[in-house]
Design an enzyme around this catalytic site. Structure first.
Site, PDB file in Angstrom:
ATOM      1  N   ARG A  55       0.845  -1.201   0.000  1.00 58.05           N
ATOM      2  CA  ARG A  55       0.000   0.000   0.000  1.00 58.05           C
ATOM      3  C   ARG A  55       0.881   1.253   0.000  1.00 58.05           C
ATOM      4  NH1 ARG A  55      -1.698   1.367   4.729  1.00 58.05           N
ATOM      5  NH2 ARG A  55      -2.445  -0.695   5.293  1.00 58.05           N
TER       6      ARG A  55
ATOM      7  N   TYR B  59     -16.941  16.970 -15.298  1.00 54.56           N
ATOM      8  CA  TYR B  59     -17.425  15.588 -15.362  1.00 54.56           C
ATOM      9  C   TYR B  59     -18.384  15.390 -14.178  1.00 54.56           C
ATOM     10  CZ  TYR B  59     -17.433  10.664 -14.187  1.00 54.56           C
ATOM     11  OH  TYR B  59     -17.839   9.412 -13.833  1.00 54.56           O
TER      12      TYR B  59
ATOM     13  N   ASP C 223      -7.767  19.356 -14.632  1.00 60.07           N
ATOM     14  CA  ASP C 223      -8.047  18.000 -15.117  1.00 60.07           C
ATOM     15  C   ASP C 223      -7.709  17.977 -16.609  1.00 60.07           C
ATOM     16  OD1 ASP C 223      -9.227  15.694 -16.199  1.00 60.07           O
ATOM     17  OD2 ASP C 223     -10.786  15.641 -14.666  1.00 60.07           O
TER      18      ASP C 223
ATOM     19  N   LYS D  41      -8.728   6.825 -19.303  1.00 62.46           N
ATOM     20  CA  LYS D  41      -9.068   7.326 -20.641  1.00 62.46           C
ATOM     21  C   LYS D  41      -7.855   7.261 -21.578  1.00 62.46           C
ATOM     22  CE  LYS D  41     -12.869   8.547 -18.446  1.00 62.46           C
ATOM     23  NZ  LYS D  41     -13.486   7.504 -17.660  1.00 62.46           N
TER      24      LYS D  41
END
Ligand code: PLP
Length: 398
Positions: A65, A117, A189, A214
């Protein structure tokens, strides 16, 4: 890295971070051959823990982690492509955006775009306001509105450009100047453009976020998110968020992105070529009422797009006139696939009002101009003739 105070009208290109060009860095930075075996591809370190030599003595890795070698490689690669000092990857784009927000505190105010978004205002309004954050939504394509919305308690301006799905462009150089003068962080973004076509850090952004799901990954086979930083304290803080909150990207998905970015430049060139041609075709089609694409000369910020981006990409929204029309055409597509998401090699077509922007509600969508007749297309890299023929036959159903 080049001087970040780029002048208005100067277009930063993906090759600005020397000494190596964009594709060379995409293929080699963080992607060096494995020192142990010589494997040319970064290994997937599928391990949850690491053996230690004695108490407090290890090879820099203790628990997955906290850190993982495959993840380290991807973080180095993406930092280089965006021109940042470091990056941190998370389990999804939303996890990356949420991680940025944990760098701020209750009572802090954020100015953000009014056409983000849909998942972002959902996080902001339905979760973070409950923790004392305050948000003001403005049309960031007008930098004066951003300036006016900034208060004493404002810590961050959060911008998507082009916006989703209306494709409006915000002037990053001007907004960054405003943010600097007021000591506010600018977070951009860059999912729609990828670092290949837009370099927000060169234009003055403090942090850049992506849904790697994406274009960066590009093959619609994994979720992911990244925050690219410009200051060591940001990457330290976000590294602590990875360790403390745990929404890290798995080694396998890191590897998928490492593989995907190797072809980012060639994919983006083809996306852009197909995108421009599909936008031209749609703008001349008699069943299409309006096309939203920054590469078209009638786009309101076409001139700004030409100076700020080095390509126009392949995200296009168009107006079919009604929900019934949108449905008629979407039922008929064959080469394009009806589905959420974007940025893959295959063409994806979607209906913002009932898919990506459903969470805004009817009023919310109406307020920013998202209609029931809008269709959004993420143009892939298939043969252009096939895409145009498919859209043509689907539009004939209206
Ligand atoms: C522009 C943009 N930012 C962020 C996100 C969220 O990313 P993810 O789905 O990887 O959580 C999306 C998802 O579609 C997006 O389009």
């Amino acid at each position: 890295m080049k001087d970040r105070a780029i002048q208005k009208g100067q277009r930063p290109t993906a090759n600005d971070q020397r000494p190596f060009g964009f594709s060379t860095r995409a293929i080699h930075t963080g992607q060096e051959p494995d020192t142990e075996t010589g494997a040319v591809t970064v290994p997937i370190y599928a391990t949850s823990t690491y053996v230690q030599q004695e108490i407090g003595k290890h090879k820099g890795y203790e628990y997955a982690r906290v850190s993982n070698p495959t993840r380290d490689r991807l973080e180095k690669n993406l930092a280089s492509l965006e021109g940042g000092t470091a990056s941190r990857v998370f389990a999804s784009g939303m996890a990356a955006i949420n991680a940025i927000c944990t760098m701020y505190k209750s009572g802090d105010h954020v100015v953000c775009g009014d056409n983000l978004y849909g998942g972002v205002p959902r996080l902001f309004n339905q979760i973070l306001t409950g923790y004392g954050f305050e948000f003001t939504y403005v049309d960031t394509s007008d930098a004066r509105k951003v300036e006016r919305a900034i208060r004493k308690s404002t810590r961050m301006v959060y911008v998507e450009t082009p916006t989703n799905p209306l494709m409006t462009i915000s002037d990053l150089a001007t907004i960054s100047k405003i943010c600097r003068s007021k000591n506010v962080d600018l977070v951009v973004d860059n999912t729609f453009m990828s670092p290949y076509f837009q370099q927000p850090i060169v234009l003055g952004a403090d942090m850049v976020v992506h849904s790697t799901t994406k274009f960066l990954n590009g093959h619609s086979d994994g979720l992911g998110g990244v925050v690219v930083c410009t200051k060591p304290e940001q990457s330290e803080q976000l590294g602590f968020v990875q360790k403390a909150a745990g929404a890290i990207l798995s080694p396998f998905e890191c590897w998928l992105v490492l593989r995907g970015v190797k072809t980012l430049a060639v994919r983006m060139e083809q996306h852009d070529k197909n995108g421009r041609a599909v936008a031209e075709f749609l703008s001349k089609h008699k069943k299409v009422k309006k096309v939203f694409y920054p590469g078209l000369a009638d786009h309101p910020q076409h001139e700004l797009a030409k100076t700020q981006m080095s390509g126009f990409g392949s995200m296009i929204t168009f107006e079919t006139g009604s929900l019934a029309n949108a449905n008629k055409m979407l039922r008929k597509v064959q080469v394009c696939s009806l589905g959420e998401s974007l940025g893959g090699v295959e063409t994806l077509i979607s209906h913002p009002a009932t898919m990506t922007h459903a969470a805004l509600g009817e009023e919310g969508r109406k307020a920013i101009g998202i209609t029931d007749g809008m269709v959004r297309i993420s143009v892939g890299i298939e043969n252009l003739d096939d895409l145009i023929a498919d859209l043509d036959q689907a539009l004939s159903a209206i």
